[in-house]
Enzyme design. Structure first.
Site, mmCIF file in Angstrom:
data_model
loop_
_atom_site.group_PDB
_atom_site.id
_atom_site.type_symbol
_atom_site.label_atom_id
_atom_site.label_comp_id
_atom_site.label_asym_id
_atom_site.label_seq_id
_atom_site.Cartn_x
_atom_site.Cartn_y
_atom_site.Cartn_z
ATOM 1 N N HIS A 51 -9.816 -7.956 -8.370
ATOM 2 C CA HIS A 51 -9.691 -7.636 -6.951
ATOM 3 C C HIS A 51 -10.467 -8.692 -6.177
ATOM 4 O O HIS A 51 -11.634 -8.959 -6.484
ATOM 5 C CB HIS A 51 -10.300 -6.253 -6.701
ATOM 6 C CG HIS A 51 -10.321 -5.829 -5.275
ATOM 7 N ND1 HIS A 51 -11.416 -6.015 -4.454
ATOM 8 C CD2 HIS A 51 -9.380 -5.227 -4.511
ATOM 9 C CE1 HIS A 51 -11.129 -5.523 -3.255
ATOM 10 N NE2 HIS A 51 -9.911 -5.042 -3.261
ATOM 11 N N LYS A 59 0.824 -1.204 0.000
ATOM 12 C CA LYS A 59 0.000 0.000 0.000
ATOM 13 C C LYS A 59 0.863 1.261 0.000
ATOM 14 O O LYS A 59 1.926 1.302 0.641
ATOM 15 C CB LYS A 59 -0.905 0.009 1.234
ATOM 16 C CG LYS A 59 -1.921 -1.121 1.243
ATOM 17 C CD LYS A 59 -2.964 -0.961 0.151
ATOM 18 C CE LYS A 59 -4.059 -2.011 0.256
ATOM 19 N NZ LYS A 59 -5.095 -1.841 -0.773
HETATM 20 MG MG MG Z 1 -6.983 -1.854 -4.349
#
Ligand code: MG
Length: 376
Positions: free
Chosen positions: A293, A161
């Site tokens: 995803h 991230k």
């Molecule tokens: Mg994502």
């Protein structure tokens, strides 16, 4: 074939309080949840589905709306039934769609892949997906430690991230990840729509130092189509996104404008198996890649893997014919709910009828939501 009339719907809301919160640019997760449904037909064939949303909302919508509607309907009328259910709740409809597909496949004695035209890829690559931030000033050390564990498990691809800390802090994190693992693993980054165009562009010179970069995920909000298009022309790595899009028509807008390299539909965010498979196929129609995803559940991930296994290759490059699928490696007992064979970052699919596996009854019992916890 015996009638496939729906006789019963059982829901399984599950909740786990994390020992340590983790998160991304959107904030911290303190709980992980899972909401499964089991639909039983008059002839006894059962199918499993999964939904993602706030547990109390899902419980209510099934109890008062979806279950009364489903009783007596035929599993073979999936498209009509799911369309009607999605008018009330798209997330619930996604689970219903999975369960009805599972039922039809089982009644026919076929695996999902055989129902969908046959498996084109024997094994499917998956990448280890991290929530990189913890509530600790030494979060980077924690992140590197987790990536090391994934490497030991045989993962060759990871996603970390960015976007939840300053650019400089995230830059140092990516540099450390690249220095420690860059020659052993491919790396993707996910900004969760955190930037404006100028900040997203600052990453270009950093990505140029990471030869194994796979993609830059959700740098901007998905409605910034012009900015995505401009970014795509300026970056050396593919731009990915679309995990929150609710249907193929929304991907079509990004694709028609040539604004994205990799689309990322999520089967639980669309209204079910059929619209999801439509979105996957759009990638082939437009000549871009798709890497779905699927962070929120083991059953939805299994459906996703089966759908990817039936997708034509995107490339003739040996070893890269099919795009990787997301694999949650964070603390989450529900990752183990449906056993799948994972070896060196590659998945072998079950070949029994329907989804081919049964959920772990022990996990279903142990994590049953008490109706109170996690509602704050
Ligand atoms: Mg994502």
């Amino acid at each position: 074939m015996a009638p496939l009339q729906i006789e019963r719907i059982d829901t399984f809301p599950l909740l786990h309080k994390l020992t340590k919160a983790y998160g991304d640019a959107n904030g911290y997760k303190r709980y992980r949840t899972c909401f499964l449904i089991r639909i039983t037909t008059k002839s006894g064939v059962q199918g499993w589905g999964e939904c993602i949303d706030w547990l109390p909302a899902l419980e209510q919508v099934f109890q008062y709306r979806i279950t009364p509607y489903l009783l007596g309907k035929k599993a073979t009328d999936r498209l009509t039934v799911v369309k009607e259910a999605s008018r009330w709740n798209k997330r619930a409809a996604a689970g219903v769609s999975m369960a009805l597909t599972d039922i039809v496949a089982k009644a026919a004695g076929l695996s999902l892949c055989n129902l969908w035209g046959g498996q084109q890829h024997e094994r499917l690559p998956v990448y280890a997906s991290f929530q990189s931030y913890i509530e600790d000033e030494h979060w980077m050390d924690g992140s590197l430690d987790l990536i090391g564990k994934a490497l030991d498990r045989g993962f060759a691809m990871i996603k970390v991230k960015i976007g939840g800390r300053t650019f400089e802090e995230d830059r140092r994190h990516l540099a450390a990840v690249n220095k420690t693992f860059g020659d052993k693993m491919k790396i993707a980054v996910d900004a969760n729509q955190s930037y404006d165009l100028a900040t997203a562009l600052r990453w270009e010179q950093e990505f140029a130092k990471v030869p194994q970069m796979m993609w830059f995920e959700e740098p901007l909000p998905p409605n910034f189509v012009k900015e995505y298009k401009l970014l795509r022309t300026k970056m050396c790595v593919p731009i990915a996104g679309g995990e929150n899009q609710q249907g193929a028509e929304l991907f079509a807008a990004l694709l028609q404008d040539q604004a994205i390299d990799i689309i990322q539909p999520d089967i639980m965010h669309e209204s079910g198996v059929d619209t999801f498979r439509h979105s996957l196929m759009l990638s082939r129609t437009f000549g871009v890649r798709v890497s779905p995803h699927t962070f929120d559940g083991a059953l939805s991930r299994l459906f996703t893997l089966c759908a990817m296994a039936c997708l034509p290759p995107w490339s003739k490059m040996k070893g890269e014919a099919i795009e990787p699928v997301e694999w949650d490696v964070m603390e989450n007992p529900f990752t183990e709910l449906f056993p799948i064979t994972l070896h060196n970052g590659m998945v072998t699919l079950p070949d029994g009828p329907g989804i081919g596996v049964e959920p772990d009854g022990e996990i279903l019992k142990r994590y049953r939501w008490d109706g109170l916890q996690g509602c704050d």
